[in-house]
Scaffold this motif. Structure first.
Motif, PDB file in Angstrom:
ATOM      1  N   PHE A   4     -85.757   6.048  96.026  1.00  0.00           N
ATOM      2  CA  PHE A   4     -84.659   5.114  96.277  1.00  0.00           C
ATOM      3  C   PHE A   4     -83.807   5.504  97.487  1.00  0.00           C
ATOM      4  O   PHE A   4     -83.324   4.629  98.200  1.00  0.00           O
ATOM      5  CB  PHE A   4     -83.753   5.009  95.047  1.00  0.00           C
ATOM      6  CG  PHE A   4     -84.403   4.335  93.873  1.00  0.00           C
ATOM      7  CD1 PHE A   4     -84.652   2.961  93.891  1.00  0.00           C
ATOM      8  CD2 PHE A   4     -84.759   5.067  92.750  1.00  0.00           C
ATOM      9  CE1 PHE A   4     -85.252   2.344  92.810  1.00  0.00           C
ATOM     10  CE2 PHE A   4     -85.362   4.451  91.673  1.00  0.00           C
ATOM     11  CZ  PHE A   4     -85.612   3.082  91.691  1.00  0.00           C
ATOM     12  N   THR A   5     -83.611   6.784  97.694  1.00  0.00           N
ATOM     13  CA  THR A   5     -82.660   7.209  98.725  1.00  0.00           C
ATOM     14  C   THR A   5     -83.281   8.153  99.744  1.00  0.00           C
ATOM     15  O   THR A   5     -84.290   8.812  99.481  1.00  0.00           O
ATOM     16  CB  THR A   5     -81.461   7.930  98.085  1.00  0.00           C
ATOM     17  OG1 THR A   5     -81.935   9.098  97.385  1.00  0.00           O
ATOM     18  CG2 THR A   5     -80.734   7.022  97.117  1.00  0.00           C
ATOM     19  N   LEU A  12     -79.441   4.381 100.393  1.00  0.00           N
ATOM     20  CA  LEU A  12     -80.635   3.716  99.906  1.00  0.00           C
ATOM     21  C   LEU A  12     -81.615   3.535 101.057  1.00  0.00           C
ATOM     22  O   LEU A  12     -81.206   3.323 102.197  1.00  0.00           O
ATOM     23  CB  LEU A  12     -80.287   2.337  99.328  1.00  0.00           C
ATOM     24  CG  LEU A  12     -79.628   2.295  97.955  1.00  0.00           C
ATOM     25  CD1 LEU A  12     -79.180   0.862  97.654  1.00  0.00           C
ATOM     26  CD2 LEU A  12     -80.595   2.777  96.877  1.00  0.00           C
ATOM     27  N   LYS A  13     -82.905   3.596 100.767  1.00  0.00           N
ATOM     28  CA  LYS A  13     -83.898   3.351 101.798  1.00  0.00           C
ATOM     29  C   LYS A  13     -83.809   1.899 102.256  1.00  0.00           C
ATOM     30  O   LYS A  13     -83.337   1.019 101.535  1.00  0.00           O
ATOM     31  CB  LYS A  13     -85.292   3.677 101.268  1.00  0.00           C
ATOM     32  CG  LYS A  13     -85.511   5.176 101.057  1.00  0.00           C
ATOM     33  CD  LYS A  13     -86.946   5.486 100.693  1.00  0.00           C
ATOM     34  CE  LYS A  13     -87.176   6.991 100.598  1.00  0.00           C
ATOM     35  NZ  LYS A  13     -88.574   7.326 100.259  1.00  0.00           N
ATOM     36  N   GLY A  15     -85.838  -0.591 102.654  1.00  0.00           N
ATOM     37  CA  GLY A  15     -86.453  -1.643 101.840  1.00  0.00           C
ATOM     38  C   GLY A  15     -85.579  -2.056 100.675  1.00  0.00           C
ATOM     39  O   GLY A  15     -85.442  -3.250 100.363  1.00  0.00           O
ATOM     40  N   TRP A  16     -84.968  -1.081 100.007  1.00  0.00           N
ATOM     41  CA  TRP A  16     -84.071  -1.368  98.887  1.00  0.00           C
ATOM     42  C   TRP A  16     -82.805  -2.054  99.365  1.00  0.00           C
ATOM     43  O   TRP A  16     -82.279  -2.956  98.702  1.00  0.00           O
ATOM     44  CB  TRP A  16     -83.720  -0.081  98.132  1.00  0.00           C
ATOM     45  CG  TRP A  16     -84.874   0.511  97.403  1.00  0.00           C
ATOM     46  CD1 TRP A  16     -85.526   1.670  97.706  1.00  0.00           C
ATOM     47  CD2 TRP A  16     -85.529  -0.018  96.251  1.00  0.00           C
ATOM     48  NE1 TRP A  16     -86.547   1.899  96.823  1.00  0.00           N
ATOM     49  CE2 TRP A  16     -86.569   0.875  95.911  1.00  0.00           C
ATOM     50  CE3 TRP A  16     -85.351  -1.168  95.477  1.00  0.00           C
ATOM     51  CZ2 TRP A  16     -87.423   0.662  94.836  1.00  0.00           C
ATOM     52  CZ3 TRP A  16     -86.197  -1.385  94.387  1.00  0.00           C
ATOM     53  CH2 TRP A  16     -87.216  -0.482  94.082  1.00  0.00           C
ATOM     54  N   ARG A  17     -82.318  -1.649 100.526  1.00  0.00           N
ATOM     55  CA  ARG A  17     -81.116  -2.281 101.070  1.00  0.00           C
ATOM     56  C   ARG A  17     -81.358  -3.765 101.350  1.00  0.00           C
ATOM     57  O   ARG A  17     -80.521  -4.615 101.037  1.00  0.00           O
ATOM     58  CB  ARG A  17     -80.666  -1.556 102.357  1.00  0.00           C
ATOM     59  CG  ARG A  17     -80.272  -0.100 102.149  1.00  0.00           C
ATOM     60  CD  ARG A  17     -79.410   0.417 103.284  1.00  0.00           C
ATOM     61  NE  ARG A  17     -80.043   0.378 104.578  1.00  0.00           N
ATOM     62  CZ  ARG A  17     -80.729   1.392 105.129  1.00  0.00           C
ATOM     63  NH1 ARG A  17     -80.874   2.539 104.462  1.00  0.00           N
ATOM     64  NH2 ARG A  17     -81.250   1.281 106.331  1.00  0.00           N
ATOM     65  N   LEU A  19     -83.674  -5.644  99.930  1.00  0.00           N
ATOM     66  CA  LEU A  19     -83.878  -6.321  98.650  1.00  0.00           C
ATOM     67  C   LEU A  19     -82.559  -6.660  97.982  1.00  0.00           C
ATOM     68  O   LEU A  19     -82.341  -7.803  97.543  1.00  0.00           O
ATOM     69  CB  LEU A  19     -84.723  -5.443  97.719  1.00  0.00           C
ATOM     70  CG  LEU A  19     -84.922  -5.980  96.295  1.00  0.00           C
ATOM     71  CD1 LEU A  19     -85.651  -7.317  96.322  1.00  0.00           C
ATOM     72  CD2 LEU A  19     -85.675  -4.963  95.438  1.00  0.00           C
ATOM     73  N   PHE A  20     -81.650  -5.706  97.915  1.00  0.00           N
ATOM     74  CA  PHE A  20     -80.355  -5.947  97.261  1.00  0.00           C
ATOM     75  C   PHE A  20     -79.507  -6.946  98.059  1.00  0.00           C
ATOM     76  O   PHE A  20     -78.768  -7.743  97.479  1.00  0.00           O
ATOM     77  CB  PHE A  20     -79.611  -4.621  97.070  1.00  0.00           C
ATOM     78  CG  PHE A  20     -80.247  -3.719  96.064  1.00  0.00           C
ATOM     79  CD1 PHE A  20     -80.894  -4.242  94.952  1.00  0.00           C
ATOM     80  CD2 PHE A  20     -80.216  -2.335  96.218  1.00  0.00           C
ATOM     81  CE1 PHE A  20     -81.494  -3.406  94.013  1.00  0.00           C
ATOM     82  CE2 PHE A  20     -80.808  -1.494  95.286  1.00  0.00           C
ATOM     83  CZ  PHE A  20     -81.448  -2.043  94.172  1.00  0.00           C
ATOM     84  N   SER A  70     -73.097  -5.446 101.798  1.00  0.00           N
ATOM     85  CA  SER A  70     -74.271  -4.581 101.973  1.00  0.00           C
ATOM     86  C   SER A  70     -74.029  -3.522 103.035  1.00  0.00           C
ATOM     87  O   SER A  70     -74.438  -2.366 102.880  1.00  0.00           O
ATOM     88  CB  SER A  70     -75.494  -5.431 102.337  1.00  0.00           C
ATOM     89  OG  SER A  70     -75.803  -6.339 101.299  1.00  0.00           O
ATOM     90  N   TRP A  74     -74.143  -0.019 101.050  1.00  0.00           N
ATOM     91  CA  TRP A  74     -75.494   0.518 101.122  1.00  0.00           C
ATOM     92  C   TRP A  74     -75.841   1.051 102.500  1.00  0.00           C
ATOM     93  O   TRP A  74     -76.458   2.093 102.630  1.00  0.00           O
ATOM     94  CB  TRP A  74     -76.523  -0.552 100.703  1.00  0.00           C
ATOM     95  CG  TRP A  74     -76.344  -0.946  99.272  1.00  0.00           C
ATOM     96  CD1 TRP A  74     -76.175  -0.105  98.207  1.00  0.00           C
ATOM     97  CD2 TRP A  74     -76.263  -2.260  98.744  1.00  0.00           C
ATOM     98  NE1 TRP A  74     -76.009  -0.825  97.052  1.00  0.00           N
ATOM     99  CE2 TRP A  74     -76.057  -2.158  97.339  1.00  0.00           C
ATOM    100  CE3 TRP A  74     -76.343  -3.533  99.294  1.00  0.00           C
ATOM    101  CZ2 TRP A  74     -75.952  -3.256  96.503  1.00  0.00           C
ATOM    102  CZ3 TRP A  74     -76.241  -4.639  98.460  1.00  0.00           C
ATOM    103  CH2 TRP A  74     -76.040  -4.484  97.084  1.00  0.00           C
ATOM    104  N   ASN A 173     -82.331  -3.463 109.715  1.00  0.00           N
ATOM    105  CA  ASN A 173     -82.730  -2.522 108.665  1.00  0.00           C
ATOM    106  C   ASN A 173     -84.235  -2.276 108.687  1.00  0.00           C
ATOM    107  O   ASN A 173     -84.696  -1.173 108.365  1.00  0.00           O
ATOM    108  CB  ASN A 173     -82.296  -3.043 107.299  1.00  0.00           C
ATOM    109  CG  ASN A 173     -80.906  -2.565 106.920  1.00  0.00           C
ATOM    110  OD1 ASN A 173     -80.693  -1.403 106.597  1.00  0.00           O
ATOM    111  ND2 ASN A 173     -79.941  -3.468 106.975  1.00  0.00           N
TER     112      ASN A 173
END
Length: 311
Positions: A4-5, A12-13, A15-17, A19-20, A70, A74, A173
């Motif tokens: 995740f990080t 956060l990586k 991809g997760w950033r 996505l959220f 975001s 993040w 990102n």
């Protein structure tokens, strides 16, 4: 957890950033259908077409809030750092981009006329009837100075939120997570695929829109600001549709100039999809990138260098 990080910067990586961010943005976007019952006399299609100004206002609001949240929680960066610093250079970039896209639309229009593919049929600007009771849908579907002004506002909102989302948050990102080249390729392909669901879209139109995706990306990469891309996005949608009378990515409303195609070869005229469906826009697209390169080299970076010396 490493999945995740990033242990280095404790964020956060990428991809997760992304996505959220998308989850928050889609949550705000759902307001569009929450308010639809207010207009209970319309179908879903009619609602999307007749109240597009309200819809893009919601999307612009949602994109702004989603990006701001975001970036703070993040990304651990500022909203402005996406390339949204408000200064004189930003104003120049927006104006230049707006006018450059107008030149693109005009070049395509007169190219079709010179090749005998299009006939000019006249102007379509009407006077506002002050004695008639106000009806928003009718007002927006008849071109007057008032409705043209609101249409420009609509395109300003569209250009702003799409560039903020695509070339702003998501693309930047993606660069952090994948590197520049992969980010460019994936971003452009996604941009083309998204427009494939538009009315009257074809494989050709989606392929050409991939080129327009790169045009927007180049606006950011050449200036490190989003303003040039925002100005170009606003100008292209406004001039190709409401002014010169083409469909804008499959959508068409009231237009200032009226015309008729003299050929059914849509790969040349763009047909019901618009200029992005014509191969004739490709050399104009390439020429525009060269003009952007000239502008960023001579008017954008030059000012940055002067400021650096002053410091």
């Amino acid at each position: 957890m490493k999945i995740f990080t990033n242990t280095k910067d404790r964020r956060l990586k990428a991809g997760w950033r992304i996505l959220f961010f998308l989850l928050i943005f889609f949550s705000f976007s759902s307001l569009i259908f929450i308010i639809k019952p207010i207009f209970d006399t319309t179908t879903k299609r009619e609602f999307l077409e007749n109240y597009s100004l309200i819809i893009v206002a919601i999307l612009a609001f949602g994109a702004t809030i989603s990006t701001a949240l975001s970036r703070k929680f993040w990304d651990k960066k500022s909203f402005v750092s996406l390339g949204l610093k408000c200064n004189k250079q930003g104003v120049k970039d927006v104006i230049f981009g707006f006018l450059l896209s107008g030149l693109m639309a005009a070049a395509f229009y007169f190219l079709l006329i010179s090749l005998g593919l299009l006939d000019f049929n006249g102007f379509n600007l009407k006077e506002t009837d002050l004695n008639q009771s106000f009806d928003f849908v009718q007002f927006m579907n008849v071109l007057t100075l008032g409705s043209l002004g609101l249409i420009l506002v609509e395109h300003i909102l569209v250009g702003y939120w799409e560039e903020l989302v695509f070339r702003g948050y998501i693309f930047q990102n993606m660069i952090e997570g994948l590197g520049l080249i992969k980010a460019i390729v994936i971003s452009c392909v996604i941009y083309g695929l998204i427009h494939y669901i538009n009315p009257n879209a074809t494989i050709l139109s989606s392929a050409i829109i991939i080129g327009f995706g790169f045009l927007r990306i180049y606006g950011y990469l050449s200036t490190k600001m989003l303003w040039l891309s925002i100005g170009m996005h606003i100008g292209w949608n406004f001039f190709q549709g409401p002014i010169f009378g083409f469909a804008a990515s499959g959508h068409k409303k009231a237009t200032l100039l009226t015309h008729s195609f003299t050929s059914n070869k849509e790969y040349l005229t763009g047909g019901e999809f618009g200029p992005e469906g014509s191969v004739l826009i490709i050399p104009i697209l390439i020429s525009t990138i060269l003009i952007m390169k000239w502008y960023s080299k001579n008017f954008h970076h030059k000012e940055i260098e002067v400021k650096a010396k002053d410091v």
